[in-house]
Design a protein around this motif. Structure first.
Motif, PDB file in Angstrom:
ATOM      1  N   ALA A   1      35.423 -19.615   9.617  1.00 37.98           N
ATOM      2  CA  ALA A   1      34.163 -20.341   9.425  1.00 37.98           C
ATOM      3  C   ALA A   1      34.317 -21.814   9.778  1.00 37.98           C
ATOM      4  O   ALA A   1      33.418 -22.422  10.375  1.00 37.98           O
ATOM      5  CB  ALA A   1      33.693 -20.189   7.978  1.00 37.98           C
ATOM      6  N   ALA A   2      35.479 -22.388   9.430  1.00 36.70           N
ATOM      7  CA  ALA A   2      35.714 -23.805   9.722  1.00 36.70           C
ATOM      8  C   ALA A   2      35.755 -24.062  11.223  1.00 36.70           C
ATOM      9  O   ALA A   2      35.382 -25.141  11.681  1.00 36.70           O
ATOM     10  CB  ALA A   2      37.017 -24.253   9.063  1.00 36.70           C
ATOM     11  N   VAL A   3      36.207 -23.068  11.992  1.00 31.61           N
ATOM     12  CA  VAL A   3      36.311 -23.221  13.441  1.00 31.61           C
ATOM     13  C   VAL A   3      34.987 -22.897  14.127  1.00 31.61           C
ATOM     14  O   VAL A   3      34.541 -23.616  15.033  1.00 31.61           O
ATOM     15  CB  VAL A   3      37.430 -22.317  14.005  1.00 31.61           C
ATOM     16  CG1 VAL A   3      37.459 -22.376  15.536  1.00 31.61           C
ATOM     17  CG2 VAL A   3      38.780 -22.707  13.434  1.00 31.61           C
ATOM     18  N   LEU A   4      34.344 -21.824  13.697  1.00 36.24           N
ATOM     19  CA  LEU A   4      33.162 -21.316  14.392  1.00 36.24           C
ATOM     20  C   LEU A   4      31.850 -21.871  13.848  1.00 36.24           C
ATOM     21  O   LEU A   4      30.785 -21.574  14.380  1.00 36.24           O
ATOM     22  CB  LEU A   4      33.144 -19.786  14.323  1.00 36.24           C
ATOM     23  CG  LEU A   4      34.341 -19.078  14.991  1.00 36.24           C
ATOM     24  CD1 LEU A   4      34.254 -17.569  14.791  1.00 36.24           C
ATOM     25  CD2 LEU A   4      34.410 -19.405  16.475  1.00 36.24           C
ATOM     26  N   GLY A   5      31.927 -22.661  12.786  1.00 40.79           N
ATOM     27  CA  GLY A   5      30.710 -23.261  12.245  1.00 40.79           C
ATOM     28  C   GLY A   5      29.827 -22.286  11.506  1.00 40.79           C
ATOM     29  O   GLY A   5      28.602 -22.452  11.460  1.00 40.79           O
ATOM     30  N   TRP A   6      30.436 -21.245  10.917  1.00 44.41           N
ATOM     31  CA  TRP A   6      29.630 -20.289  10.165  1.00 44.41           C
ATOM     32  C   TRP A   6      29.049 -20.935   8.912  1.00 44.41           C
ATOM     33  O   TRP A   6      29.697 -21.755   8.250  1.00 44.41           O
ATOM     34  CB  TRP A   6      30.478 -19.101   9.707  1.00 44.41           C
ATOM     35  CG  TRP A   6      30.912 -18.170  10.782  1.00 44.41           C
ATOM     36  CD1 TRP A   6      30.412 -18.068  12.041  1.00 44.41           C
ATOM     37  CD2 TRP A   6      31.951 -17.200  10.674  1.00 44.41           C
ATOM     38  NE1 TRP A   6      31.074 -17.079  12.729  1.00 44.41           N
ATOM     39  CE2 TRP A   6      32.027 -16.526  11.917  1.00 44.41           C
ATOM     40  CE3 TRP A   6      32.814 -16.824   9.657  1.00 44.41           C
ATOM     41  CZ2 TRP A   6      32.934 -15.501  12.162  1.00 44.41           C
ATOM     42  CZ3 TRP A   6      33.729 -15.798   9.890  1.00 44.41           C
ATOM     43  CH2 TRP A   6      33.779 -15.150  11.134  1.00 44.41           C
ATOM     44  N   SER A   7      27.867 -20.504   8.543  1.00 46.60           N
ATOM     45  CA  SER A   7      27.311 -20.846   7.238  1.00 46.60           C
ATOM     46  C   SER A   7      27.985 -19.976   6.183  1.00 46.60           C
ATOM     47  O   SER A   7      28.670 -18.989   6.505  1.00 46.60           O
ATOM     48  CB  SER A   7      25.805 -20.585   7.226  1.00 46.60           C
ATOM     49  OG  SER A   7      25.562 -19.180   7.379  1.00 46.60           O
ATOM     50  N   ALA A   8      27.766 -20.327   4.913  1.00 47.93           N
ATOM     51  CA  ALA A   8      28.313 -19.505   3.831  1.00 47.93           C
ATOM     52  C   ALA A   8      27.740 -18.097   3.907  1.00 47.93           C
ATOM     53  O   ALA A   8      28.437 -17.106   3.621  1.00 47.93           O
ATOM     54  CB  ALA A   8      27.993 -20.142   2.485  1.00 47.93           C
ATOM     55  N   GLU A   9      26.491 -17.995   4.350  1.00 43.56           N
ATOM     56  CA  GLU A   9      25.838 -16.679   4.464  1.00 43.56           C
ATOM     57  C   GLU A   9      26.517 -15.815   5.516  1.00 43.56           C
ATOM     58  O   GLU A   9      26.759 -14.622   5.298  1.00 43.56           O
ATOM     59  CB  GLU A   9      24.362 -16.864   4.818  1.00 43.56           C
ATOM     60  CG  GLU A   9      23.573 -15.566   4.827  1.00 43.56           C
ATOM     61  CD  GLU A   9      22.117 -15.779   5.217  1.00 43.56           C
ATOM     62  OE1 GLU A   9      21.384 -14.781   5.277  1.00 43.56           O
ATOM     63  OE2 GLU A   9      21.739 -16.936   5.465  1.00 43.56           O
ATOM     64  N   GLN A  10      26.848 -16.419   6.678  1.00 48.61           N
ATOM     65  CA  GLN A  10      27.515 -15.645   7.722  1.00 48.61           C
ATOM     66  C   GLN A  10      28.924 -15.246   7.287  1.00 48.61           C
ATOM     67  O   GLN A  10      29.373 -14.134   7.545  1.00 48.61           O
ATOM     68  CB  GLN A  10      27.582 -16.429   9.035  1.00 48.61           C
ATOM     69  CG  GLN A  10      28.260 -15.666  10.178  1.00 48.61           C
ATOM     70  CD  GLN A  10      27.458 -14.463  10.649  1.00 48.61           C
ATOM     71  OE1 GLN A  10      26.236 -14.455  10.551  1.00 48.61           O
ATOM     72  NE2 GLN A  10      28.141 -13.457  11.170  1.00 48.61           N
TER      73      GLN A  10
END
Length: 573
Positions: free
Chosen positions: A519-528
Motif C-alpha cells: 500500500a505504501a508503494v502503490l498508494g492504496w487506500s485503507a479500503e483497497q
C-alpha cells in the motif's frame, strides 16, 4: 541498458505507448513463452508490446515442477530431438542466461530389479549425459554414477531398503519459474518493450483478412483502448483456442490442458541429500529439493474446467502421497503438506486419449495474415519456441529482420553473478545481514540485489523479516511492488515470493503486513488494502476447500468460490 523497472509509472507509460503508434510486434500472454517472445523480438530491433490479462506467469509458468531438464522419459519415447534441444537450453540457462535463477540439482533413480534394469536405465542416463555434452553446454553438471543399495541409502536414508536394489544418480537443473518469467519480462522492458500486465485482450482489429491489432482493457482502471501492430503473436498457452475464437479463426491445431498437481512439504519430512525420480504406473514422480522444502509431483490428468484456477482435489493429493510413500521409511501424511498447487500443461491435441502421451513438441502457425500462434512445448525450451514465433512474425514483416540473438542475451541479474556470489560475505557485512540472508537474495535477484539492499539502507526497518513469513525480508515485498510489476497482494504471495505454499497457514499471517508494505508503494487506500487481504483470505479458504473435495468437478466448484480481485477504479498506482 536500463534495469527494466516494472513500476506503476512504467506500466502507465507502456499503456500510453501501446495505444499510440503502430508496433512491429504485439505479444499476447506473459507466460514464459510470451515474455520470451517479447525479449526475442525487441533484441532484434523491433518495436514490441507485451500484454497479459492477469499477472506475469500467473498461468502455467508459475505452477510447473520448477525443473529445467531434457526429460529422461522422452528418451524412452525415442524423442531424441526434443531431449537434445532441451539439454542445450538447460546448459545455456545455467551457464549464461540465468545462473541466479537456474542451478544444478541431483536426482536418485532407485532400481528395483537386478541386472537388466541397471543396464537399461544406465544406458538411458549415459545417453542423457552424452547428449548434454554434445550440445556443448554441459559444463557445471556432474556426470551420472551407479550406486549399490548401501551407497544409495547413505545418500537417501529416508528410502525403504526393500524399495531398491541399487540406484543411479544423475543431475538436472531447477528454476524459480515465476521469477524467471518475470525477469524475462523485465529484461524485455529494459531493451525497450512496452510491458503491461492486467491488460486483457477482448478482440482483434482487422483490415479485410489481415489482423492489424487488438482491442484491450486496462483492468486496473477499466479503460478500453486499441493497440495496432503489424504482427500479433498469440502466446496464451492453454487459452490458445479461446484467443483464436476472438479472431474468428479455429487455427490449425488445438491445445488440450493436462493438470499437474504438486505438494510442498518441509525438508525435514524426507531424510535425503538428493532429489528422487520414481516410476509410477502411468508416468514418473519427482521429489525435488527446493530450499527448505520438497516439491512432490506431479499428476497428469485431462482438465476441461476453469483454466485460470485449476483445482487440486483430495484424490490428487491422496494419489501423490500414496505413490511417494511406497518408497519412504516414514510416510508423509496430510498434516505434513504445507502447500498444494495445480497447473495446466498446454499439450497439442493428438489421437492419444492419455494426456501423458500427447506431444510436448511445439508448433508455430499463421492462421491469418498478421497473426502468429505458438503453442505446445515445455518450459525448458521456451527460448526456442519464442525464437520460432518471432521468426514467423519476421517473415510476415517482409524480411530484413535480424536473426535471434537471445542465446547471447543474459537476463537482468545474471551478468557478474558468479563474482557477486563469491563476495556474498562482504555484501552481508556491509548490509548488516546474515550471509544466509544474502545468499537467499542473490538466488532471487542476482546482481540486482543492490537495488533491494538500497531499500534497506534507506529504511532499516525493511531489513527485518516479514511477520508471518520470516524467510523473506520486508524489503522484498516493497521491491516487488516498486520494481517487479506486482499489482495485487496475490501477485506477491504466490509469484514474487512463494509464501502461499511455503507456510502451513498458506500465508494468512503474512497477508496484512505484506499488504501494508504494498500500500505504501502503490498508494492504496485503507479500503483497497482491506480488499486485498480479504480477497487473499477468500482464495486460501477456497483452495483448502477444493482440496477436500473428492473429484475435479466438486474441487473446481469449491475453488471458484473466491472471485478475482477487483481494484477500486481510479485508485492511485
Amino acid at each position: 541498458m536500463r534495469t527494466g523497472t516494472l513500476s506503476p509509472q512504467s506500466r502507465a507509460a507502456a499503456i500510453a505507448a501501446l495505444s499510440g503508434e503502430e508496433l512491429d510486434v504485439l505479444v499476447i500472454g506473459a507466460g514464459v513463452v510470451g515474455a520470451g517472445a517479447a525479449l526475442d523480438a525487441v533484441t532484434r530491433g523491433l518495436s514490441v508490446g507485451l500484454v497479459e490479462a492477469r499477472d506475469f506467469a500467473s498461468g502455467t509458468s508459475s505452477r510447473s515442477s520448477k525443473l529445467i531438464h531434457g526429460g529422461l522419459r522422452y528418451l524412452e519415447m525415442l524423442d531424441f530431438g526434443l531431449v537434445r534441444e532441451a539439454l542445450r537450453e538447460r546448459g545455456l540457462l545455467i551457464q549464461r542466461l540465468a545462473p541466479h535463477l537456474v542451478r544444478p540439482v541431483p536426482f536418485l533413480y532407485p532400481l528395483q530389479h537386478r541386472g537388466w534394469e541397471r543396464l537399461y536405465a544406465g544406458a538411458g542416463v549415459a545417453l542423457y549425459d552424452t547428449m548434454g555434452i554434445s550440445s556443448g553446454n554441459a559444463r557445471g553438471l556432474p556426470r551420472h554414477r551407479h550406486l549399490g543399495r548401501r551407497a544409495a541409502l547413505r545418500v537417501a536414508p529416508g528410502l525403504k531398503p526393500e524399495a531398491l536394489v541399487g540406484a543411479l544418480q544423475y543431475y538436472d537443473a531447477q528454476v524459480d519459474d515465476a521469477r524467471h518469467t518475470m525477469f524475462l519480462a523485465r529484461t524485455a522492458a529494459a531493451y525497450g518493450a512496452h510491458v503491461a500486465s492486467r491488460t486483457r485482450v477482448t478482440g482483434f482489429l482487422r483490415e479485410g483478412e489481415r489482423v492489424t491489432g487488438v482491442t484491450a482493457v486496462d483492468l486496473e482502471h477499466d479503460v478500453t483502448f486499441e493497440i495496432r501492430a503489424r504482427q500479433v503473436i498469440n502466446a496464451t498457452g492453454v487459452w490458445t483456442d479461446d484467443t483464436q475464437a476472438l479472431v474468428g479463426e479455429r487455427g490449425q491445431f488445438h491445445v488440450r490442458a493436462s493438470k499437474g498437481v504438486h505438494l510442498v512439504v518441509p525438508r525435514d519430512r524426507i531424510h535425503s541429500a538428493t532429489g528422487l525420480i520414481l516410476r509410477t504406473a502411468t508416468s514418473v514422480l519427482f521429489v525435488i529439493p527446493w530450499g527448505r522444502h520438497w516439491i512432490v509431483g506431479t499428476t497428469d490428468t485431462d482438465w476441461n474446467l476453469d483454466k485460470a484456477h485449476p483445482a487440486a482435489s483430495s484424490r490428487d493429493i491422496d494419489y501423490l502421497l500414496t505413490e511417494v510413500n511406497k518408497v519412504l521409511v516414514t510416510p508423509l501424511t496430510r498434516q505434513d503438506v504445507q502447500g498444494v498447487y495445480a497447473g495446466l500443461r498446454p499439450l497439442l491435441s493428438g489421437e492419444s486419449e492419455m494426456s501423458s502421451q500427447l506431444s510436448r513438441e511445439h508448433t508455430v502457425a499463421s492462421p491469418a495474415p498478421g497473426l502468429v500462434v505458438v503453442a505446445g512445448g515445455k518450459y525448458t525450451t521456451y527460448r526456442v519456441m519464442a525464437r520460432d514465433a518471432v521468426d514467423a512474425a519476421a517473415h510476415g514483416l517482409g524480411g530484413g529482420v535480424p536473426a535471434s540473438c537471445t542465446e547471447n542475451v543474459p537476463l537482468l541479474g545474471a551478468e557478474g553473478f558468479a563474482a557477486l556470489w563469491n563476495q556474498r560475505r562482504v555484501l552481508a557485512r556491509e548490509a548488516g545481514l546474515h550471509v544466509a540472508r544474502v545468499e537467499h537474495l542473490l538466488r532471487r535477484y542476482g546482481t540486482l540485489v543492490d537495488e533491494v539492499l538500497e531499500l534497506v539502507r534507506r529504511d532499516p526497518a525493511l531489513g527485518e523479516p516479514l511477520a508471518g513469513a520470516e524467510d523473506y525480508l520486508r524489503a522484498e515485498i516493497a521491491y516487488a511492488a516498486a520494481r517487479e510489476g506486482a499489482r495485487h497482494l496475490e501477485d506477491v504471495m504466490t509469484r514474487r515470493t512463494h509464501i502461499s505454499v511455503q507456510t502451513f497457514d498458506r500465508g494468512l499471517a503474512a497477508a496484512r503486513p505484506a499488504a501494508e508494505l504494498m500500500a505504501a508503494v502503490l498508494g492504496w487506500s485503507a479500503e483497497q488494502a482491506d480488499r486485498e487481504v480479504e480477497h487473499y483470505t477468500a482464495r486460501v479458504r477456497a483452495e483448502r476447500a477444493s482440496q477436500e473435495q473428492p473429484d475435479d468437478e466438486t474441487a473446481d466448484a469449491a475453488r471458484l468460490g473466491a472471485p478475482e480481485v477487483v481494484p477500486l477504479v481510479g485508485q492511485p498506482g
